[in-house]
Motif scaffolding. Structure first.
Motif, PDB file in Angstrom:
ATOM      1  N   GLN A  57       0.822  -1.216   0.000  1.00 34.54           N
ATOM      2  CA  GLN A  57       0.000   0.000   0.000  1.00 34.54           C
ATOM      3  C   GLN A  57       0.854   1.263   0.000  1.00 34.54           C
ATOM      4  O   GLN A  57       0.540   2.250  -0.667  1.00 34.54           O
ATOM      5  CB  GLN A  57      -0.942  -0.009   1.204  1.00 34.54           C
ATOM      6  CG  GLN A  57      -2.057  -1.026   1.089  1.00 34.54           C
ATOM      7  CD  GLN A  57      -3.053  -0.957   2.232  1.00 34.54           C
ATOM      8  OE1 GLN A  57      -3.109   0.028   2.977  1.00 34.54           O
ATOM      9  NE2 GLN A  57      -3.851  -1.994   2.399  1.00 34.54           N
ATOM     10  N   GLN A 111       2.275   1.727  -3.424  1.00 31.47           N
ATOM     11  CA  GLN A 111       1.233   2.195  -4.346  1.00 31.47           C
ATOM     12  C   GLN A 111       1.098   3.713  -4.286  1.00 31.47           C
ATOM     13  O   GLN A 111       0.984   4.377  -5.325  1.00 31.47           O
ATOM     14  CB  GLN A 111      -0.099   1.540  -3.989  1.00 31.47           C
ATOM     15  CG  GLN A 111      -1.267   2.005  -4.850  1.00 31.47           C
ATOM     16  CD  GLN A 111      -2.563   1.299  -4.506  1.00 31.47           C
ATOM     17  OE1 GLN A 111      -2.692   0.095  -4.666  1.00 31.47           O
ATOM     18  NE2 GLN A 111      -3.534   2.042  -4.006  1.00 31.47           N
ATOM     19  N   ASN A 165      -0.013  -4.055  -6.477  1.00 32.79           N
ATOM     20  CA  ASN A 165      -0.331  -2.700  -5.995  1.00 32.79           C
ATOM     21  C   ASN A 165       0.366  -1.636  -6.828  1.00 32.79           C
ATOM     22  O   ASN A 165      -0.202  -0.583  -7.112  1.00 32.79           O
ATOM     23  CB  ASN A 165       0.069  -2.557  -4.524  1.00 32.79           C
ATOM     24  CG  ASN A 165      -1.037  -3.001  -3.577  1.00 32.79           C
ATOM     25  OD1 ASN A 165      -1.999  -2.283  -3.339  1.00 32.79           O
ATOM     26  ND2 ASN A 165      -0.907  -4.202  -3.066  1.00 32.79           N
TER      27      ASN A 165
END
Length: 452
Positions: free
Chosen positions: A290, A293, A373
């Protein structure tokens, strides 16, 4: 605009973004099991009823995630391109869309609770408790729809610590609410449902507080009601494939669980305990995925494709080192960890073998998570879902049945199927990244950026 200009120079490191994400994910996992643990003081039937109802709730939350995922990527790219007005307009649109979806889902949960729970063939007592839980938690799911969206906006703006604080507050409120409802008021399932709904509404209030305190340019009423279809299409271009991939993964896991069920109750129990321990290894990969990303979204939005390319390679090094270290640690103490759940020697022995196999499985899973991601952050989301479905249903599910049932390898065969699926997908995604085909998939057009 002074605040926005100051903000454009605010670039955090992967570490600074990732550690709050890890704590937030960890707290979400803990919160998911808090209700179950505390309900066990009420009765086993209460645990079973809420467990079944939560399967329906979790499926609904998956629906909300496709808007929030697309929004996070689009906002990251806009901020990377220093298009702050477009970023906050995209944020406003996404809040309105998920509010609408959330209200619709909440109404359906209340109206269709009996037919939905009826699919699970529950006894009348369990059905009554499940209905109570679904009426309260399902009926207030629009809070969760907004919470998911606003939290993803905060993360896209790199305010991951604020999202972490929201998770901490929600855990405290949920825990306190459960304790009061179960031990003081003797409200059982109804009390736990109310505590869950209250904690989510409080979390939502906190996310909006941070949203209006932290954003460099405030979202105004017109941002919530001005539907720019071009922006909505961009959000859906990422969100729909991401939701499709998650749906495919969840259904393939259900199919593999059904295969494990053919091996007997002990195999199912072993799978549950082992998976719980494996989840702690997975958390690190999810947090780094995450965080990566967000950073790659900024770089792609700013046209820094070389920086984005190198960021993924750097993130993979970190994630591999951490994942392998944690997997080794867990493999050393595997029997002791399983003993926390059960005294059954057969379950401990089989589970120990599976945790040893995690030394091969988890690096592949981390590779998958971080690269997928990153590809999503560039706008290249359709590729990930196509090969995800092919691998999950073409390798994982059939190989589980062939190795586990037909060849009599049991859970070891299923875990080998997991390994083959994760590594196949991970390697395919990695070569996709190396091909740099994603450079043509950016949501933010360079000419558009120059014009603005």
């Amino acid at each position: 605009m002074g605040n926005a200009n100051e903000y454009s120079h605010r670039t955090l490191s992967l570490r600074a973004i990732t550690w709050p994400l890890f704590i937030e994910l960890f707290l979400q996992m803990i919160m998911g099991s808090t209700d179950t643990i505390m309900l066990s003081y009420v009765s086993d039937e209460a645990v079973a009823a809420v467990g079944v109802a939560n399967q329906i709730v979790f499926f609904a939350i998956l629906i909300f995630s496709f808007i929030s995922t697309g929004t996070a990527v689009l906002i990251s790219q806009y901020l990377g391109a220093s298009r702050h007005l477009d970023a906050k307009q995209a944020a406003g649109i996404s809040v309105t869309i998920n509010l609408g979806v959330g209200l619709l889902v909440s109404v359906l949960m209340v109206l269709l609770q009996k037919p939905m729970l009826g699919m699970f063939q529950l006894e009348s007592g369990l059905l009554g408790m499940g209905s109570t839980y679904l009426t309260i938690v399902g009926g207030t799911l629009f809070f969760q729809a907004l919470l998911v969206t606003v939290s993803s906006i905060l993360r896209a703006y790199q305010f991951t610590r604020e999202a972490m604080f929201v998770s901490i507050a929600m855990n405290i409120i949920n825990l306190a609410g459960n304790a009061v409802a179960i031990f003081l008021l003797d409200m059982g399932v109804q009390g736990v449902a109310i505590a869950t709904a209250v904690s989510r509404s409080a979390g939502l209030g906190l996310t909006f507080y941070f949203l209006y305190r932290r954003l460099p340019i405030k979202i105004v009423y017109s941002d919530y009601v001005s539907f720019r279809w071009q922006e909505i299409k961009k959000i859906l271009r990422i969100g729909l494939p991401a939701a499709g991939e998650q749906l495919s993964y969840n259904t393939s896991q259900m199919a593999m669980t059904a295969i494990i069920a053919l091996m007997g109750a002990a195999a199912l129990t072993t799978r549950v305990y082992t998976w719980n321990i494996m989840s702690f290894i997975l958390l690190f990969g999810l947090a780094i995925g995450q965080g990566t990303q967000i950073l790659i979204g900024y770089k792609v939005g700013g046209g820094d494709f070389e920086g984005a390319y190198r960021q993924l390679l750097k993130s993979l090094k970190y994630s591999f080192v951490i994942t392998i270290f944690i997997a080794i640690l867990i493999s050393i103490f595997r029997a002791d960890l399983l003993s926390l759940f059960t005294n059954n020697r057969q379950i401990i022995d089989v589970g120990s073998q599976l945790l040893l196999l995690c030394l091969i499985l988890e690096p592949g899973r981390t590779l998958n998570i971080v690269v997928i991601n990153s590809l999503r952050a560039t706008g290249d989301a359709a590729f990930t879902v196509i090969f995800g479905v092919i691998s999950m249903w073409g390798i994982a599910v059939p190989a589980s049945y062939i190795l586990g049932i037909q060849m009599g390898m049991g859970l070891t065969g299923v875990w080998i199927a997991f390994i083959a699926d994760e590594w196949f997908r991970g390697i395919i995604m990695y070569f996709r990244w190396r091909s740099r085909a994603w450079e043509k998939k950016a949501l933010v057009d360079k000419q558009e950026t120059a014009a603005s």
